[in-house]
Design a protein around this motif. Structure first.
Motif, short mmCIF file in Angstrom:
data_model
loop_
_atom_site.label_atom_id
_atom_site.label_comp_id
_atom_site.label_asym_id
_atom_site.label_seq_id
_atom_site.Cartn_x
_atom_site.Cartn_y
_atom_site.Cartn_z
N SER A 313 1.05 -1.07 0.44
CA SER A 313 -0.39 0.20 0.00
C SER A 313 1.05 1.67 -0.50
O SER A 313 1.78 1.41 0.14
CB SER A 313 -0.75 -0.48 1.59
N ALA A 314 0.56 2.28 -0.14
CA ALA A 314 1.38 3.41 -0.11
C ALA A 314 0.55 5.03 0.24
O ALA A 314 -1.11 5.03 0.43
CB ALA A 314 1.53 3.63 -1.79
N LEU A 315 1.20 5.55 0.89
CA LEU A 315 0.46 6.81 1.49
C LEU A 315 0.82 7.96 0.70
O LEU A 315 2.62 8.51 0.80
CB LEU A 315 0.79 7.16 3.14
N LEU A 346 -9.50 15.72 -4.81
CA LEU A 346 -8.56 14.80 -4.80
C LEU A 346 -9.97 13.42 -5.12
O LEU A 346 -9.77 12.39 -5.56
CB LEU A 346 -8.65 14.72 -3.42
N ARG A 347 -10.85 13.29 -4.61
CA ARG A 347 -12.26 12.30 -4.90
C ARG A 347 -12.20 11.84 -6.18
O ARG A 347 -12.38 10.80 -6.13
CB ARG A 347 -14.05 12.91 -4.02
N GLU A 348 -12.32 13.14 -6.87
CA GLU A 348 -12.53 12.17 -8.55
C GLU A 348 -11.28 12.42 -8.80
O GLU A 348 -11.31 11.31 -10.13
CB GLU A 348 -12.39 14.01 -9.36
N ALA A 349 -9.53 12.54 -8.78
CA ALA A 349 -8.49 12.03 -9.15
C ALA A 349 -8.37 10.39 -8.33
O ALA A 349 -7.06 9.76 -9.19
CB ALA A 349 -8.15 12.45 -8.80
N VAL A 350 -9.11 10.01 -7.82
CA VAL A 350 -8.58 8.53 -6.98
C VAL A 350 -9.60 7.83 -7.23
O VAL A 350 -10.91 7.49 -7.35
CB VAL A 350 -8.45 8.62 -5.87
N TRP A 380 5.66 2.22 -7.99
CA TRP A 380 5.27 2.86 -9.75
C TRP A 380 3.22 3.42 -9.77
O TRP A 380 3.65 4.25 -10.50
CB TRP A 380 5.31 1.80 -11.12
N ARG A 381 2.34 2.33 -9.48
CA ARG A 381 1.42 3.12 -9.24
C ARG A 381 1.46 3.62 -8.64
O ARG A 381 0.03 4.51 -8.59
CB ARG A 381 0.52 2.05 -9.15
N ALA A 382 1.84 3.97 -7.47
CA ALA A 382 1.55 5.27 -6.82
C ALA A 382 1.88 6.31 -7.35
O ALA A 382 1.20 7.52 -6.61
CB ALA A 382 1.96 4.71 -4.96
N GLN A 383 2.91 6.27 -7.58
CA GLN A 383 3.37 7.46 -8.61
C GLN A 383 2.71 8.45 -9.28
O GLN A 383 2.62 9.40 -9.69
CB GLN A 383 4.92 7.17 -8.94
N HIS A 384 2.46 7.15 -10.29
CA HIS A 384 1.35 7.48 -10.94
C HIS A 384 -0.19 8.61 -11.07
O HIS A 384 -0.65 8.75 -11.51
CB HIS A 384 0.74 6.08 -12.04
N VAL A 385 -0.74 7.69 -9.88
CA VAL A 385 -1.91 8.17 -9.32
C VAL A 385 -1.71 9.72 -8.44
O VAL A 385 -1.81 10.40 -8.24
CB VAL A 385 -2.00 7.82 -7.84
N ALA A 386 -0.40 9.65 -7.95
CA ALA A 386 -0.12 10.92 -7.59
C ALA A 386 0.09 12.29 -8.63
O ALA A 386 -0.27 12.77 -7.66
CB ALA A 386 1.26 11.03 -6.26
N GLY A 411 4.51 13.94 -1.15
CA GLY A 411 5.18 12.96 -0.50
C GLY A 411 4.45 11.83 0.01
O GLY A 411 3.28 11.02 0.17
N ILE A 412 5.42 10.28 -1.22
CA ILE A 412 4.59 8.95 -1.28
C ILE A 412 6.23 8.07 -0.33
O ILE A 412 6.86 7.82 -0.38
CB ILE A 412 4.76 8.99 -2.34
#
Length: 701
Positions: A313-315, A346-350, A380-386, A411-412
């Protein structure tokens, strides 16, 4: 004492008044012992007889009765004392009306009244043959008191149900509503929804299936008391309300189960208050997002879930750049609206299942779960979402006529399991966010430097691949496919990337990036069109006109709704012969929506396009699907060919594939043939098509 035998013609035949005559009591003595009052009226309405009980029960003085008064005088005397109330003349007329009525009809007249002393009497008047009347009286005071008590109790009950939010209900032995009383029931016409039906047969918003009703049904079946069972319903007027019902079983005098009775209550206000309390306790009042306290709980739950699943998971820790300047320049009202817009974006982006929270001020966090089992892939996926979040939040916002912009620094950190404390995870993401600010703001940074470097390298590769596709850096290579005489019968199209600085980039490096980023779609279409163009060129050369071109398909390509049309377009624009085009699928593609795949393959097969199943034997290999798929060819995976001379199992697998293909009337291509011995062995087994370095390496087409 008046002798009834001498005063009543109808009683003249009774025994003598002598109390010992014939050894029995006289009639008068017998009547004196009755517990009922007895009064006799002659034809003129005079009181000509009575027993002892009459004097006591009616509380009439003996001096009055001895005068043999008219019933009129008795009525007036009772009015004066207060036994009867009303106009004297009208009451007397009423008495005579009933006396005559009894005489005419022969039917008794029954009436009830309460004396001034509080005694309730029930009187009965009957006509005597020959004229006159007999009036009997029974003391029904206790019965009247009980009835009055029940009436008052019922009135109190109805008053309570009318004045309160509670109502009363009853079920029969089958659990069906038989009674519903109360103000709310009456005002909302709710009874119509329930009478004759069980509570669990009426739709409830919070109990859509039988499973949610089991606690109530089990209590009913086991004859248990139940309390505060909550149900959310939509009333006939469209309102949504919460009910709470409590009930207990009822048994009849023989101890047999007769049903349930209980009370209900409208708890809509309480539920709304609870929701408000929960919202204040767990949600940010400005944005409606989770607050710090509830987010920490969510993060703890995410750690436990990742420990079970093995998924990383990522934060993402998000801080708005220059937010203080906006507050100072335009006021806190504008700042608050900006924060609300940030929450919305934020709701729309995730994803819907991702968790978003506002920690306070202009600090937000996003929790991304179930990213991948591989740490680098998860990062990689976390970076894509960020990056998606960063692009969404950097757009200007117009508030009260002011255009404001506050870019995000993100920051991730990634985590798995419970090895780290919640505060440590937040701290790492917070630290990574400060690295983002130090890097110039409006940026995304990872906590781990090595991972940051890997993610940046992958992001760079994706960006350069997009540019390469745009700038014509892709190249189409091909590897020959030969027959059993080693003569070329076609090629397999292979994609290469000629980078201006890196040189030739391996497909193993850029294809996964293309798959994840979606670039595989335009790249796949480019390969398909180039392959068709070569088929059209070969068709003009008699030496190569019979060659085929095999093109690999990706899962994303096949799942596109317009996949069939895209192939048709490539064939039409280039003029290629559809029967010379061979599309290769891997067995893994059959794991998702097989029916859709079959429909698309059938549509293209009807045009003449051929299909081959690549890497056969390494994946799903469902024979049931093999029979349904419009396949023309199987390709033996190179892993079986490599050790076919040394491993009997590989040889047996290759032989089985050839036999299976023969029975299904499919051709077979053996991949990865690198030696003469492998070629000869496979040819001896019956294989007629081959591909591998022994016949030629991939070259530019």
């Amino acid at each position: 004492m008046i002798d009834f035998s001498s005063t009543l013609p109808g009683l003249s035949g009774l025994p003598s008044a002598d109390p010992v005559a014939s050894g029995r009591l006289s009639v008068a003595a017998l009547l004196d012992h009755l517990q009922h009052a007895l009064v006799v009226l002659d034809v003129e309405g005079r009181v000509v007889g009575h027993n002892h009980c009459a004097r006591e029960m009616l509380e009439l003085p003996l001096t009055l009765l001895q005068k043999q008064p008219l019933i009129d005088d008795v009525v007036r005397w009772q009015i004066k004392r207060g036994d009867l109330r009303g106009d004297a003349q009208r009451l007397v007329e009423r008495v005579w009306y009933h006396l005559r009525r009894v005489q005419e009809t022969g039917q008794p007249h029954i009436y009830t009244y309460t004396t001034a002393g509080g005694r309730t009497l029930q009187g009965t008047t009957i006509a005597v043959p020959g004229g006159g009347w007999v009036r009997t009286y029974v003391d029904v005071t206790r019965h009247a008191q009980a009835a009055n008590f029940l009436r008052e109790s019922e009135e109190r009950f109805r008053s309570l149900t009318e004045l309160s939010a509670d109502w009363y209900w009853e079920w029969d032995a089958e659990g069906r509503y038989t009674r519903l009383e109360g103000r709310l029931i009456r005002e909302t016409s709710t009874a119509e929804m329930f009478l004759g039906r069980c509570a669990w047969d009426v739709p409830a918003l919070n109990r859509p299936t039988a499973r949610e009703w089991r606690p109530l049904i089990e209590a009913f079946e086991q004859r248990r008391v139940f309390r505060r069972f909550e149900i959310q319903r939509r009333l006939q007027d469209g309102r949504v309300v919460w009910f709470s019902i409590s009930g207990m079983p009822v048994y009849d005098a023989q101890g047999r189960f007769a049903g349930y009775r209980g009370v209900g209550r409208d708890v809509t206000r309480r539920k709304a208050d609870q929701a408000t309390i929960e919202r204040l306790a767990f949600y940010d009042s400005l944005t409606g997002l989770y607050n710090r306290r509830s987010f920490q709980d969510k993060l703890t739950q995410a750690q436990a879930a990742s420990a079970r699943s093995g998924q990383w998971s990522a934060l993402c820790f998000i801080d708005l750049d220059n937010f203080k300047d906006i507050n100072d320049a335009f006021g806190h009202g504008v700042g608050d609206q900006l924060l609300q817009t940030v929450a919305k974006r934020l709701r729309e982006a995730v994803r819907e299942e991702d968790t978003i929270a506002r920690l306070g001020g202009d600090e937000f966090v996003v929790l991304l779960e179930d990213l991948d089992r591989e740490e680098e892939q998860a990062a990689w996926r976390a970076q894509h979402v960020a990056e998606k979040i960063r692009v969404a939040l950097e757009r200007p916002v117009t508030v009260d006529g002011h255009e404001v912009q506050s870019t995000p620094s993100i920051g991730i950190t990634v985590f798995r399991g419970r090895s780290d404390a919640v505060e440590d995870i937040l701290g790492r993401a917070d630290l990574a966010m400060y690295h983002s600010k130090a890097a110039g703001r409006n940026a995304v940074r990872f906590f781990d430097p090595a991972m940051q470097e890997a993610v940046l390298a992958r992001a760079t590769l994706q960006r350069e691949l997009r540019h390469g596709l745009r700038d014509g850096e892709l190249r189409l290579y091909g590897q020959p496919i030969v027959d059993d005489k080693a003569q070329v019968v076609g090629y397999e199209a292979l994609l290469r990337w000629q980078h201006p600085l890196r040189g030739m980039v391996s497909p193993a490096e850029f294809i996964p990036v293309a798959e994840q980023s979606g670039l595989i779609l335009p790249m796949g279409q480019w390969v398909l069109r180039q392959a068709c163009a070569h088929l059209a060129a070969w068709a003009r050369d008699p030496q190569r006109a019979h060659w085929t071109m095999a093109v690999n398909l990706s899962a994303r390509q096949l799942r596109q709704p317009d996949f069939v049309q895209s192939v048709q377009t490539a064939l039409a624009e280039t003029g290629a012969n559809p029967s010379r085009l061979k599309l290769e699928l891997t067995e893994s593609l059959l794991l998702h929506d097989v029916e859709d795949t079959i429909v698309k393959m059938a549509a293209l097969s009807a045009m003449g396009v051929q299909f081959a199943l690549d890497d056969f034997g390494t994946g799903y290999s469902s024979l049931a699907y093999l029979k349904r798929l419009p396949l023309d060819q199987l390709k033996i995976d190179r892993t079986f060919v490599r050790d076919i001379l040394d491993d009997p199992n590989d040889a047996a697998i290759a032989r089985t594939i050839l036999q299976l293909a023969n029975s299904l009337e499919l051709s077979v291509v053996a991949e990865g043939v690198e030696t003469v011995a492998q070629f000869e062995t496979l040819r001896a087994m019956g294989c007629r098509l081959f591909q591998g370095y022994h016949f030629g390496r991939p070259t530019a087409l």
